[in-house]
Design an enzyme around this catalytic site. Structure first.
Site, PDB file in Angstrom:
ATOM      1  N   GLU A 127       0.846  -1.182   0.000  1.00 31.21           N
ATOM      2  CA  GLU A 127       0.000   0.000   0.000  1.00 31.21           C
ATOM      3  C   GLU A 127       0.889   1.243   0.000  1.00 31.21           C
ATOM      4  O   GLU A 127       1.869   1.284   0.740  1.00 31.21           O
ATOM      5  CB  GLU A 127      -0.904   0.024   1.238  1.00 31.21           C
ATOM      6  CG  GLU A 127      -1.930   1.150   1.153  1.00 31.21           C
ATOM      7  CD  GLU A 127      -2.887   1.205   2.343  1.00 31.21           C
ATOM      8  OE1 GLU A 127      -2.750   0.378   3.265  1.00 31.21           O
ATOM      9  OE2 GLU A 127      -3.743   2.088   2.331  1.00 31.21           O
ATOM     10  N   GLY A 267       3.576   2.622  10.559  1.00 34.06           N
ATOM     11  CA  GLY A 267       3.327   1.838  11.761  1.00 34.06           C
ATOM     12  C   GLY A 267       3.150   0.346  11.504  1.00 34.06           C
ATOM     13  O   GLY A 267       3.813  -0.487  12.116  1.00 34.06           O
ATOM     14  N   ASN A 271      -2.215  -6.331   5.580  1.00 32.48           N
ATOM     15  CA  ASN A 271      -2.295  -7.355   4.539  1.00 32.48           C
ATOM     16  C   ASN A 271      -3.156  -8.525   4.995  1.00 32.48           C
ATOM     17  O   ASN A 271      -3.053  -8.979   6.127  1.00 32.48           O
ATOM     18  CB  ASN A 271      -0.898  -7.872   4.226  1.00 32.48           C
ATOM     19  CG  ASN A 271       0.098  -6.759   4.119  1.00 32.48           C
ATOM     20  OD1 ASN A 271      -0.023  -5.914   3.259  1.00 32.48           O
ATOM     21  ND2 ASN A 271       1.066  -6.726   5.034  1.00 32.48           N
ATOM     22  N   GLU A 304      -5.035  -2.696  12.831  1.00 34.56           N
ATOM     23  CA  GLU A 304      -4.761  -3.551  11.667  1.00 34.56           C
ATOM     24  C   GLU A 304      -5.720  -4.736  11.641  1.00 34.56           C
ATOM     25  O   GLU A 304      -6.201  -5.129  10.584  1.00 34.56           O
ATOM     26  CB  GLU A 304      -3.307  -4.042  11.664  1.00 34.56           C
ATOM     27  CG  GLU A 304      -2.250  -2.953  11.773  1.00 34.56           C
ATOM     28  CD  GLU A 304      -2.415  -1.798  10.806  1.00 34.56           C
ATOM     29  OE1 GLU A 304      -2.949  -2.002   9.702  1.00 34.56           O
ATOM     30  OE2 GLU A 304      -2.024  -0.667  11.163  1.00 34.56           O
TER      31      GLU A 304
HETATM   32  N1  B3K Z   1      -2.873   1.039   5.687  1.00 34.59           N
HETATM   33  C1  B3K Z   1      -1.557   1.219   6.229  1.00 34.59           C
HETATM   34  C2  B3K Z   1      -0.889   2.470   5.778  1.00 34.59           C
HETATM   35  C3  B3K Z   1      -0.208   2.357   4.482  1.00 34.59           C
HETATM   36  C4  B3K Z   1       0.584   3.609   4.195  1.00 34.59           C
HETATM   37  C5  B3K Z   1       1.141   3.616   2.827  1.00 34.59           C
HETATM   38  N2  B3K Z   1       1.981   4.746   2.597  1.00 34.59           N
HETATM   39  C6  B3K Z   1      -1.563   1.184   7.713  1.00 34.59           C
HETATM   40  C7  B3K Z   1      -2.848   1.509   8.347  1.00 34.59           C
HETATM   41  O1  B3K Z   1      -3.384   2.577   8.247  1.00 34.59           O
HETATM   42  O2  B3K Z   1      -3.405   0.632   8.947  1.00 34.59           O
HETATM   43 ZN    ZN Z   2      -5.276   1.890   8.809  1.00 35.69          ZN
END
Ligand code: B3K
Ligand code: ZN
Length: 879
Positions: A127, A267, A271, A304
């Site tokens: 991402e 952070g 996935n 997450e």
């Molecule tokens: N979705 C990821 C963040 C990705 C950042 C890409 N530059 C973490 C989160 O927000 O859970």
């Molecule tokens: Zn997030």
């Protein structure tokens, strides 16, 4: 490495994809220097899209292409075209299998996007648009496919091979290498793809879902970190239970894995089935991690995990919709943490962050709506606006609907959109459809940038026994949005009588009063009046309770009223906020007039709060924390860097001297000798004790210093240890140097603890800090290639040390620009984050403005700037 095409992408240009991908078969032959990737994609034309030129255009960057085949027939170079960011295949059939073979180099990948090496392991971050650095693909979130991943690697070097989904096969090949196959049954966008290869060990546990599904839980770390995973595992199980209870969401695979890596741009990453984490958000032991670290882990693990439904099962149509998953998921993790710990203190921490960073962003050249209209580099839009303000928008909708209807609305959202890539508008529609509420005007919150200002006036009329509130709202203009329209928002309030009791409120025209307590008014207009009847005495209003909307509130309270609220408001948040407003006022007075007298009543209120033995120590610690320098700067027309620092020191010193005995008593009373506990009470006690110590050291108190040294030496938890170290470095002279050296010796083998050692020095207000930071850049433990280390030294200096970063000679600005230029070729994402420290240059005095501007121009003039840094620097200078 460089993206030399800084053209913006616009929301209005969104078109559905011309092709869809049904299945993806990936096969990796893993090697740190040369990894071969074969991708077999089952493609078909999208019936819902308008037909283009018949060509298939796939995204791909920094890939060495070996071959392309359609339905297993190799193509000749004339049948396709390779550009720097794409592969174009001419005149393809309506349905076919495309096979590409490429080679990539994880060890050369310093941007930490795509497949890269961290220590001895290989890992991925896709991402937002990293998958295109792994293979040619339709790298956009509205293309959802079922993935099968085969990993082949040297058995010794990479004994553990992980990917998304459920494990399907594992065997040793004839050549001795190992093969592992993973199948993910859920269609997903490629940004959720992940793989891991390394010599890792797992902490294992199990979870049985509400409907009886058995899930294996594993946290993978390097062997020496196995003793730091308990808290992460506990947090994971709590998150899984909470999501079932609060949202009816169960986990859906046979296994859920978390992997901790030490080189990570942000952070963590959600996935599917294989969350990859910055190790900072996994590893913790009481002696290595602070209370704040423990809380961070709990929150990020939950965040997450919650993405599995809000992000993965239901994802974003395009990156302008990022807040669809991030805003909602932040709201979910905030509520989870509130339930796990102290709700009031959590709300204070969240609002502190919002006000300090999001309000500042809204008032900067980088201001953008929660749903942005355009971007040059999407990685620049993982912002506090998209995340934290986005969460506030969900919170307001939850407040407007009330708990039952909000739950019905989220149920509808999950049912209606499971398996889809949707928009923030689809989310709001579910809120409306399930509740019958009209959120037409509320939608403006998603498209209008800027922080609204609520100006409220109260008028009591003794004769008619009425109290009238006049509420006006306006939103200052932001870049590209000169005119703003009024917003729909919930204003939670109560009226307090002279004893601090909440009145039963009845608005003029209503038949009966609502029960005494908080009442939520809905604002929609630029100006509205509310008249409460049966109010014989002038009340004190408690406004915007719990921070019911992300606005700046203006109400002309007297100091006496603020002290009254600080002592009596039934809403913990507003009690804290009254104290903050009071201290802010006093500090701003001291900025204007350094000789201003600190009123007796202030010390009395502070002393009274300190004396409140029955009170919640965590809340008290928050009440007794002075507003941050940066936040104070925000309240001034021109930030007075030195004046603010001086005022804050003056007040801290005065409190420390004046309330010495009480502070010493508070420090002693909360000095717990027992085993480390992570309860809200124990965390609160440590926070309060260290706050007290802070005031004492600010005042140069000898007994305080002795206690601080003793605490540093005896500390068995990192919270007490690092608090003492920080104070010794800032106020302890020689003792500070000794403490730094012993801390370094003790923790040299623990990178996350060493990060703290760097930060403590970088954030010290001591005049020699920049020189020290420059020296630390040459320390053998420093590396520009590790984002945590960069943030702990450079980031900490530029973002958490205003008085030194904004030194009048411009040395801090020069230092930052040099670092940005040095880092950009290696890691543009982290470089662009650092660059943000300069964007608010217009808020400073003319001399500093000129210095900051010159550094921004110097960065912009550099050759081959990344799209990331270019966008931040260019926007900073836009008129
Ligand atoms: N979705 C990821 C963040 C990705 C950042 C890409 N530059 C973490 C989160 O927000 O859970
Ligand atoms: Zn997030």
């Amino acid at each position: 490495m460089y993206r030399n095409n800084p053209h913006p992408v616009h929301l209005k240009d969104y078109r559905p994809p011309e092709f869809l991908i049904e299945t993806v078969d990936l096969c990796f032959e893993l090697d740190a220097d040369r990894t071969r990737v074969e991708a077999r994609l089952a493609l078909r034309r999208n019936p819902a899209a308008t037909r283009g030129d018949g060509d298939l255009r796939l995204d791909g960057e920094q890939l060495e292409l070996e071959s392309v085949a359609i339905d297993d027939q190799l193509l000749t170079p004339a049948e396709y075209r390779v550009e720097s960011e794409s592969l174009i295949i001419h005149r393809v059939p309506d349905r076919f299998t495309l096979t590409t073979r490429v080679t990539i180099s994880p060890s050369q990948n310093t941007a930490l996007e795509g497949l890269y090496q961290s220590g001895d392991m290989l890992c991925t971050q896709c991402e937002a648009e990293g998958f295109r650095r792994i293979t040619y693909f339709l790298d956009r979130p509205d293309v959802m496919a079922r993935f099968t991943t085969t990993l082949i690697a040297d058995t010794e070097r990479y004994p553990v091979l992980l990917a998304n989904g459920n494990p399907a096969e594992q065997r040793t090949l004839d050549d001795g290498r190992q093969l592992a196959r993973w199948v993910d049954p859920f269609p997903k966008p490629c940004y959720l793809f992940a793989l891991i290869a390394g010599d890792l060990r797992a902490v294992e546990d199990r979870f049985t879902t509400a409907s009886g599904r058995e899930v294996a839980l594993r946290i993978y770390v390097e062997p020496h970190n196995l003793d730091k995973c308990d808290h992460a595992m506990r947090s994971l199980k709590q998150s899984m239970r909470w999501d079932e209870a609060r949202y009816g969401r169960e986990y859906d695979l046979d296994i859920f894995m978390i992997v901790a890596v030490s080189h990570f741009n942000m952070g963590a990453m959600e996935n599917k089935g294989l969350n990859v984490f910055n190790d900072k958000y996994v590893l913790a032991r009481p002696d290595t991690a602070t209370d704040q670290d423990f809380q961070g882990i709990e929150g990020v693990i939950a965040h997450e995990y919650f993405h599995n439904w809000t992000g993965n099962r239901i994802t974003c149509r395009d990156w302008f919709q990022l807040s669809l998953k991030e805003g909602f998921t932040v709201y979910r993790d905030q509520e989870f943490s509130a339930d796990m710990g102290s709700r009031g203190v959590k709300r204070i921490a969240d609002v502190r962050l919002l006000r300090a960073h999001q309000f500042a962003e809204d008032a900067s050249p980088m201001a953008h709506p929660v749903r942005p209209e355009s971007y040059i580099e999407i990685n620049n839009f993982y912002t506090v606006t998209v995340y934290e303000k986005g969460a506030e928008l969900v919170r307001m909708q939850a407040a407007l609907l009330g708990p039952e209807r909000f739950r019905r609305a989220t149920d509808l959202y999950f049912e209606r959109h499971d398996g889809q890539a949707v928009t923030t508008d689809d989310f709001v529609r579910c809120m409306e459809d399930a509740s019958g509420c009209d959120l037409g005007q509320f939608r403006r919150w998603y498209s209008q940038a800027g922080t609204p200002v609520l100006e409220i006036e109260g008028h009591h009329d003794a004769e008619s026994a009425t109290y009238r509130l006049r509420v006006r709202q306006h939103t200052p203009s932001t870049p590209g949005q000169p005119e703003k329209a009024p917003l729909h928002l919930p204003l939670a309030l109560a009226l307090l009588d002279a004893e601090g009791r909440e009145l039963a409120l009845r608005l003029d025209g209503e038949d009966e009063a609502a029960p005494a307590g908080t009442r939520v008014l809905e604002l929609r207009e630029a100006e509205q009046c509310f008249t409460f009847v049966d109010v014989p005495e002038p009340p004190v209003p408690s406004l915007l309770r719990g921070f019911s909307a992300p606005v700046r509130l203006r109400f002309d309270y007297s100091d006496v009223e603020l002290m009254f609220l600080m002592a009596h408001d039934g809403d913990g948040f507003n009690r804290w906020d009254a104290a903050q407003t009071l201290m802010q006022r006093l500090l701003l007075r001291l900025v204007e007039d350094p000789a201003a007298v600190i009123p007796e009543s202030f010390f009395a209120a502070f002393a009274q709060a300190l004396d409140d033995r029955a009170g919640d120590p965590a809340l008290l610690a928050e009440v007794l924390t002075l507003p941050a320098e940066s936040y104070l700067g925000d309240q001034l027309a021109v930030v007075d860097v030195d004046g603010i620092h001086r005022a804050r020191c003056t007040l801290e010193r005065a409190i420390g001297a004046r309330l010495r005995d009480q502070l010493l008593a508070v420090h002693a009373a909360h000095d717990d000798a027992g085993p480390y506990r992570l309860t809200p009470e124990a965390i609160g006690a440590r926070a309060l004790k260290n706050r007290a110590l802070g005031y004492l050291l600010a005042a140069g108190d000898a007994e305080g210093l002795a206690r601080c040294i003793a605490q540093f030496e005896a500390a068995r938890n990192m919270t007490d240890c690092i608090s003492a170290l920080r104070l010794l470095v800032d106020h302890g002279g020689e003792a500070g140097l000794e403490a730094l050296s012993s801390f370094h010796t003790r923790w040299s083998g623990e990178p996350l603890v060493l990060d703290k050692w760097f930060s403590v020095q970088a954030t010290s207000p001591r005049p020699d800090t920049l020189a020290r930071v420059e020296r630390l850049m040459r320390d053998p433990d420093f590396s520009l290639r590790n984002p945590n280390r960069v943030r702990s030294l450079i980031g900490a200096f530029c973002n958490a040390n205003p008085v030194r970063f904004h030194a009048a000679d411009g040395s801090g600005y020069r230092f930052l620009a040099d670092r940005v230029l040095e880092l950009d070729p290696l890691n543009p994402q982290v470089a662009a984050r650092l660059m943000r420290a300069l964007v608010r240059w217009r808020r400073f005095d003319a001399a500093r403005q000129a210095l900051m501007r010159a550094e921004i121009e110097r960065v912009l003039a550099a050759e081959a700037l990344s799209r990331d840094v270019y966008e931040v620097a260019a926007k900073a200078l836009e008129e």
